[in-house]
Enzyme design. Structure first.
Site, PDB file in Angstrom:
ATOM      1  N   LYS A   1     -32.592 -62.623 -55.824  1.00  0.00           N
ATOM      2  CA  LYS A   1     -33.851 -63.219 -56.268  1.00  0.00           C
ATOM      3  C   LYS A   1     -34.740 -63.445 -55.046  1.00  0.00           C
ATOM      4  O   LYS A   1     -34.274 -64.025 -54.067  1.00  0.00           O
ATOM      5  CB  LYS A   1     -33.562 -64.549 -56.970  1.00  0.00           C
ATOM      6  CG  LYS A   1     -34.802 -65.284 -57.467  1.00  0.00           C
ATOM      7  CD  LYS A   1     -34.442 -66.638 -58.075  1.00  0.00           C
ATOM      8  CE  LYS A   1     -35.699 -67.341 -58.589  1.00  0.00           C
ATOM      9  NZ  LYS A   1     -35.402 -68.686 -59.127  1.00  0.00           N
TER      10      LYS A   1
ATOM     11  N   LYS B   1     -30.567 -65.777 -52.794  1.00  0.00           N
ATOM     12  CA  LYS B   1     -31.867 -66.317 -53.220  1.00  0.00           C
ATOM     13  C   LYS B   1     -32.680 -66.594 -51.969  1.00  0.00           C
ATOM     14  O   LYS B   1     -32.319 -67.440 -51.147  1.00  0.00           O
ATOM     15  CB  LYS B   1     -31.670 -67.591 -54.040  1.00  0.00           C
ATOM     16  CG  LYS B   1     -32.977 -68.199 -54.547  1.00  0.00           C
ATOM     17  CD  LYS B   1     -32.703 -69.446 -55.379  1.00  0.00           C
ATOM     18  CE  LYS B   1     -33.989 -70.082 -55.875  1.00  0.00           C
ATOM     19  NZ  LYS B   1     -33.712 -71.299 -56.686  1.00  0.00           N
TER      20      LYS B   1
END
Length: 326
Positions: free
Chosen positions: A250, A197
């Site tokens: 992400k 992320k």
């Protein structure tokens, strides 16, 4: 000039021919719909920076999930916005907290034919907006945060979540959550780890939707540097070793190279999060008449699949499912 013997256009002449040799498929079953539920509201509240998305009540959440499920989407990721926040984020593990109530609502509505996933983090629940508890100096305390993640994991599993999505990027979070689930007898509950992320500029609209913008500083101290692809592969391998069942990158579009590298390196179930900023850019361009929404969305989602994602979390899930089956 002699005509070439290879004529790729032969297989592009009709939709049927193009479909016959299509390399990458995109189907509703590969999409995960993120949904927001907010405590203390009587009607769904539109999210201004994410046209078409809402902070839901429990009842509107139930109806929205049923509507999306009717279009062939089988998985949902749930985010909660509590009325009360504190320094620890204790509403995150409250058995009667908004997410736990919403999980029970969705499991009752959708049954075992669908998958209900709970985002596991603290930023929506802390009064300071960070993803963990803080030291006296204002730094996120990694190991103290893991203890809270363990409590959240058990509360979400007992409320009916079939997968948990730890998104805080704390070191060792997958192992801590796996141990907590197993110790509590929830060994069948899986983990879809936010393994890579990145500290991205594309999260802005989400922070309005989840009401979780940090009150000070930023999250660059625990989310990943956007420049680092090798480190992302190490993070992903580490989460697999700690017991993740699915790993996630992400955001999606700025990191298609990372998705491809990770899939090639691990051959592990791979998710990608097509995040709020990516959604809102498309919506803004469509509202201005600059892009065709259907063609743009399906092209973008296909690119994420082509990069190697098996699953895509996307706010376009409901519309995309319609377009894919019409």
């Amino acid at each position: 000039m002699a005509f070439p013997r290879q004529r790729p256009r032969r297989m592009r002449r009709t939709p049927a021919l193009r479909s016959l040799i299509r390399e990458t498929d995109l189907a509703p079953r590969q999409l995960i719909a993120p949904l927001f539920v907010k405590e203390g509201i009587s009607d769904p509240a539109p999210i201004s920076s994410m046209p078409g998305q809402f902070q839901h009540t429990l009842e509107s959440l139930r109806k929205e999930a049923a509507d999306i499920a009717s279009r062939g989407v089988t998985a949902f990721m749930l985010f909660g916005v509590p009325e009360r926040k504190d320094a620890e984020g204790s509403e995150a593990w409250n058995p009667d907290g908004i997410v736990q109530r919403a999980l029970r609502t969705l499991r009752q509505e959708l049954g075992d034919e669908h998958v209900v996933i709970a985002d596991l983090c603290l930023d929506e629940y802390t009064d300071h907006g960070h993803c963990g508890v803080l030291t006296e100096s204002g730094e996120v305390d990694n190991d103290a945060t893991l203890e809270r993640y363990r409590r959240i994991a058990v509360a979400q599993a007992e409320a009916g979540a079939q997968l948990l999505g730890p998104s805080g990027m704390m070191d060792g979070q997958v192992a801590a959550i796996r141990d907590a689930l197993d110790d509590a007898g929830h060994d069948a509950v899986g983990i879809m780890a936010y393994a890579a992320k990145f500290a991205s500029a594309f999260y802005g609209p989400f922070r309005e939707a989840a009401e979780c913008a940090p009150r000070f500083g930023d999250r660059a101290g625990y989310q990943m540097d956007p420049a680092n692809a090798d480190e992302a592969i190490r993070e992903i391998r580490d989460d697999i070793e700690q017991g993740a069942d699915v790993v996630m990158v992400k955001p999606a579009l700025p990191y298609l190279d990372v998705i491809r590298r990770a899939k090639d390196a691990t051959a592990f179930p791979m998710a990608a999060y097509h995040v709020s900023g990516e959604y809102s850019m498309i919506k803004a361009a469509v509202q201005n008449g600059w892009l065709d929404e259907r063609r743009t969305v399906l092209e973008v989602l296909t690119s994420i699949r082509r990069a190697g994602a098996d699953l895509i979390l996307t706010y376009h899930a409901k519309d995309a499912a319609d377009w894919l089956t019409s």
